[in-house]
Design a protein around this motif. Sequence first.
Motif, PDB file in Angstrom:
ATOM      1  N   GLU A 233      -2.443  13.512  -0.470  1.00  0.00           N
ATOM      2  CA  GLU A 233      -3.679  13.218  -1.198  1.00  0.00           C
ATOM      3  C   GLU A 233      -3.654  11.785  -1.752  1.00  0.00           C
ATOM      4  O   GLU A 233      -4.653  11.067  -1.707  1.00  0.00           O
ATOM      5  CB  GLU A 233      -3.865  14.224  -2.336  1.00  0.00           C
ATOM      6  CG  GLU A 233      -4.255  15.615  -1.863  1.00  0.00           C
ATOM      7  CD  GLU A 233      -4.450  16.576  -3.024  1.00  0.00           C
ATOM      8  OE1 GLU A 233      -4.390  16.110  -4.185  1.00  0.00           O
ATOM      9  OE2 GLU A 233      -4.647  17.772  -2.769  1.00  0.00           O
ATOM     10  N   ARG A 234      -2.495  11.382  -2.270  1.00  0.00           N
ATOM     11  CA  ARG A 234      -2.369  10.016  -2.777  1.00  0.00           C
ATOM     12  C   ARG A 234      -2.548   9.005  -1.650  1.00  0.00           C
ATOM     13  O   ARG A 234      -3.231   7.987  -1.815  1.00  0.00           O
ATOM     14  CB  ARG A 234      -1.000   9.825  -3.445  1.00  0.00           C
ATOM     15  CG  ARG A 234      -0.855  10.550  -4.790  1.00  0.00           C
ATOM     16  CD  ARG A 234       0.362  10.053  -5.539  1.00  0.00           C
ATOM     17  NE  ARG A 234       1.603  10.337  -4.814  1.00  0.00           N
ATOM     18  CZ  ARG A 234       2.325  11.437  -4.960  1.00  0.00           C
ATOM     19  NH1 ARG A 234       1.926  12.387  -5.816  1.00  0.00           N
ATOM     20  NH2 ARG A 234       3.444  11.603  -4.277  1.00  0.00           N
TER      21      ARG A 234
ATOM     22  N   ASN B 299      -4.231   9.517   1.102  1.00  0.00           N
ATOM     23  CA  ASN B 299      -5.644   9.509   1.492  1.00  0.00           C
ATOM     24  C   ASN B 299      -6.481   8.669   0.531  1.00  0.00           C
ATOM     25  O   ASN B 299      -7.395   7.950   0.947  1.00  0.00           O
ATOM     26  CB  ASN B 299      -6.189  10.940   1.537  1.00  0.00           C
ATOM     27  CG  ASN B 299      -5.684  11.702   2.753  1.00  0.00           C
ATOM     28  OD1 ASN B 299      -5.327  11.101   3.765  1.00  0.00           O
ATOM     29  ND2 ASN B 299      -5.636  13.021   2.656  1.00  0.00           N
ATOM     30  N   LYS B 300      -6.131   8.771  -0.749  1.00  0.00           N
ATOM     31  CA  LYS B 300      -6.848   7.947  -1.733  1.00  0.00           C
ATOM     32  C   LYS B 300      -6.567   6.462  -1.496  1.00  0.00           C
ATOM     33  O   LYS B 300      -7.472   5.618  -1.574  1.00  0.00           O
ATOM     34  CB  LYS B 300      -6.434   8.341  -3.146  1.00  0.00           C
ATOM     35  CG  LYS B 300      -6.945   9.715  -3.566  1.00  0.00           C
ATOM     36  CD  LYS B 300      -6.478  10.066  -4.969  1.00  0.00           C
ATOM     37  CE  LYS B 300      -6.987  11.452  -5.375  1.00  0.00           C
ATOM     38  NZ  LYS B 300      -6.526  11.834  -6.737  1.00  0.00           N
ATOM     39  N   GLU B 301      -5.280   6.180  -1.182  1.00  0.00           N
ATOM     40  CA  GLU B 301      -4.939   4.794  -0.900  1.00  0.00           C
ATOM     41  C   GLU B 301      -5.649   4.307   0.365  1.00  0.00           C
ATOM     42  O   GLU B 301      -6.089   3.157   0.446  1.00  0.00           O
ATOM     43  CB  GLU B 301      -3.431   4.653  -0.746  1.00  0.00           C
ATOM     44  CG  GLU B 301      -2.665   4.859  -2.048  1.00  0.00           C
ATOM     45  CD  GLU B 301      -1.156   4.868  -1.822  1.00  0.00           C
ATOM     46  OE1 GLU B 301      -0.744   4.722  -0.647  1.00  0.00           O
ATOM     47  OE2 GLU B 301      -0.412   5.031  -2.797  1.00  0.00           O
TER      48      GLU B 301
ATOM     49  N   SER C  81      -8.499   5.493   1.499  1.00  0.00           N
ATOM     50  CA  SER C  81      -9.910   5.277   1.141  1.00  0.00           C
ATOM     51  C   SER C  81     -10.081   3.945   0.430  1.00  0.00           C
ATOM     52  O   SER C  81     -11.063   3.204   0.663  1.00  0.00           O
ATOM     53  CB  SER C  81     -10.399   6.419   0.242  1.00  0.00           C
ATOM     54  OG  SER C  81     -10.361   7.641   0.919  1.00  0.00           O
ATOM     55  N   ALA C  82      -9.114   3.628  -0.435  1.00  0.00           N
ATOM     56  CA  ALA C  82      -9.168   2.335  -1.129  1.00  0.00           C
ATOM     57  C   ALA C  82      -9.036   1.195  -0.136  1.00  0.00           C
ATOM     58  O   ALA C  82      -9.723   0.162  -0.229  1.00  0.00           O
ATOM     59  CB  ALA C  82      -8.059   2.261  -2.175  1.00  0.00           C
TER      60      ALA C  82
ATOM     61  N   LYS D 146     -10.164  10.939   8.953  1.00  0.00           N
ATOM     62  CA  LYS D 146     -10.643  11.567   7.727  1.00  0.00           C
ATOM     63  C   LYS D 146     -10.654  13.081   7.879  1.00  0.00           C
ATOM     64  O   LYS D 146     -10.907  13.621   8.963  1.00  0.00           O
ATOM     65  CB  LYS D 146     -12.035  11.049   7.372  1.00  0.00           C
ATOM     66  CG  LYS D 146     -12.047   9.587   6.929  1.00  0.00           C
ATOM     67  CD  LYS D 146     -13.432   9.147   6.549  1.00  0.00           C
ATOM     68  CE  LYS D 146     -13.898   9.828   5.294  1.00  0.00           C
ATOM     69  NZ  LYS D 146     -15.219   9.331   4.856  1.00  0.00           N
TER      70      LYS D 146
END
Length: 596
Positions: A359-360, A362-364, A366-367, A431
């Motif tokens: 999850e981290r 994926n957030k990175e 996305s960033a 994604k």
Amino acid sequence: MPLKTIYRAPWFVKAVFTISFFLIFFVAGIAYKSMNDLSKASELVSEKYEVSIELEQILSYLKDAETGQRGFVIIKDSTYLEPYFLGRENINNSFAELKELIKDEPKQGKNLIELRFLIDNCLANLEQVQRFIIKEQNDINSPSFEPMFALGKRLMDQIREKIKVMLDVQNHKLERHQKEYNSSLRVTPVFLYSLMLLSLLLMIGAYYKIMSNLKKLKRSNQSLEIFKESANQSEIVSKHGNWAWDIENDRFSFSDNLYRLLGEEPQSFAPTIENFMQFVHPEDVEKLNEQVEQMKEDENLPFIHYRVIHKNGTIKHLKAYGKVVVTGEARRNLLGTTTDITDEIESFRAMEERNLELERNNKELSAFNHVASHDLQEPLRKIQTFLSRLEDKEQDNLSESGLKYMSRIKNAATRMRLLIDDLLQFSRTNKADKVFEVSNINLLLEAAKQDLAEVISQENAVINADAFPVINVIPFQIHQLFANLIGNSLKYKAADRIPKINITHEIVKAEDEKLLVKAKNDAYHKIQFTDNGIGFDNEYAEKIFVLFNRLHNKDEYSGTGIGLSICKKIVDNHKGFIFANGESGIGATFSVYIPV
């Protein structure tokens, strides 16, 4: 039913012993009957002998009486009459014996009555002769004497005849019984021998059946021992133990490995709930006790989880399950299994940690997508803008070298923009929010062609496509797949001919396709893109799908080496397959398989 089937039947031995048992009793009955018949024959012979003796004695007594009377007639001495008187008494005794001997024979009884009548008449005649001799003073020449004497002779002849008749009856009876006995004696041994032989054969058959069963039982016991050892090893390898609860007697039994799950040696303590609870984690004891009591009430144990503590302090996570089984004689047992799930718990926790890390990431990512789409493109656009202004205003003031450097900077910026766009596109295929929809593939293909309309028009490319059915896909990804494959064919066109692209569709069975050796579905949509471009060597058929992998120099053909990697990722997202087949100077074929 075939004899082989009967011999193999489980009831064969029981049936053989039952039949043999009855045959032995039957033989014993026949033997008893034979002995009884022999005894009767012996009694009959003895009876005939006694009857004959008594009849002979009666006749002898009569002769003695008659002889004594003659002596009295001749000598006139009364002592000669003693045989007469003694004979009368003996005759009475013999008649009593005869009456007892033939009491069960009506015919002989009748003959005895007639014989008695003749003997009484004979004795009466003798007595009459005596009185006549005494009265007439031995006048044997008297006319009255001769008829009396002749009557005595006739009576004696009749007595002899009657005795002969009675003896013939006894002899006939004895002969009849003897014939019956001899007939039985001839048949009985053969019959008994046959029965004994049959019993012997049955017993031999039963013996071989028992030996066969013993061998099978021995093999079964060996198999059971192997199975038991295999089960024990299986329990050890799979980290589980078995237990059973005898509901009627409220007794428990534990397998060896259940003791090992508790960190103890097999059978090191009595298999009771109280002893088991000593190993349960203090925080789980109350809950487990409630579940055990519920199990005894419901006679059923759903999946339960608890912890145990070994003597060395190690904590293990266990899972238990039980189910009632009715065995022979309607005995009810609750059979259960307990499994060590410590590794599963630890794996689950590790997976949770990896999920958090994912999850981290994926957030990175996305960033990164945000940076790539905004922050990176913003300075790139400024570079391209200033290059454009410099080219418009200062082109005439730049030397030849300066113009050359400015051209290189412009090409590098353009390539940088393409690389960022392709990376963004590749990241979108990774994604998680992949929504499948039943889509019109023909519309998606037309949309891809519209995206490439300018290039198609410039190259005068000819694209032929079959009609597609609706397919359950991720629409925007299939759109991108078509655009990338068509764009790839247009990019690597042959210089000496107009680009031609044929797109075909068919539904195929996995077993009929040599390429689908790892297929998990039975049927697939097969979509093929065939072009007449420059092609490639088939040794690179798999490498061309690797990210950033290029077969040609960037100065010869533009591109980033990401387009076919995106195609591979899109097909993977659809649980499908993509394969490439090329021939240098002839063209290339890309085969896409999507599950039906």
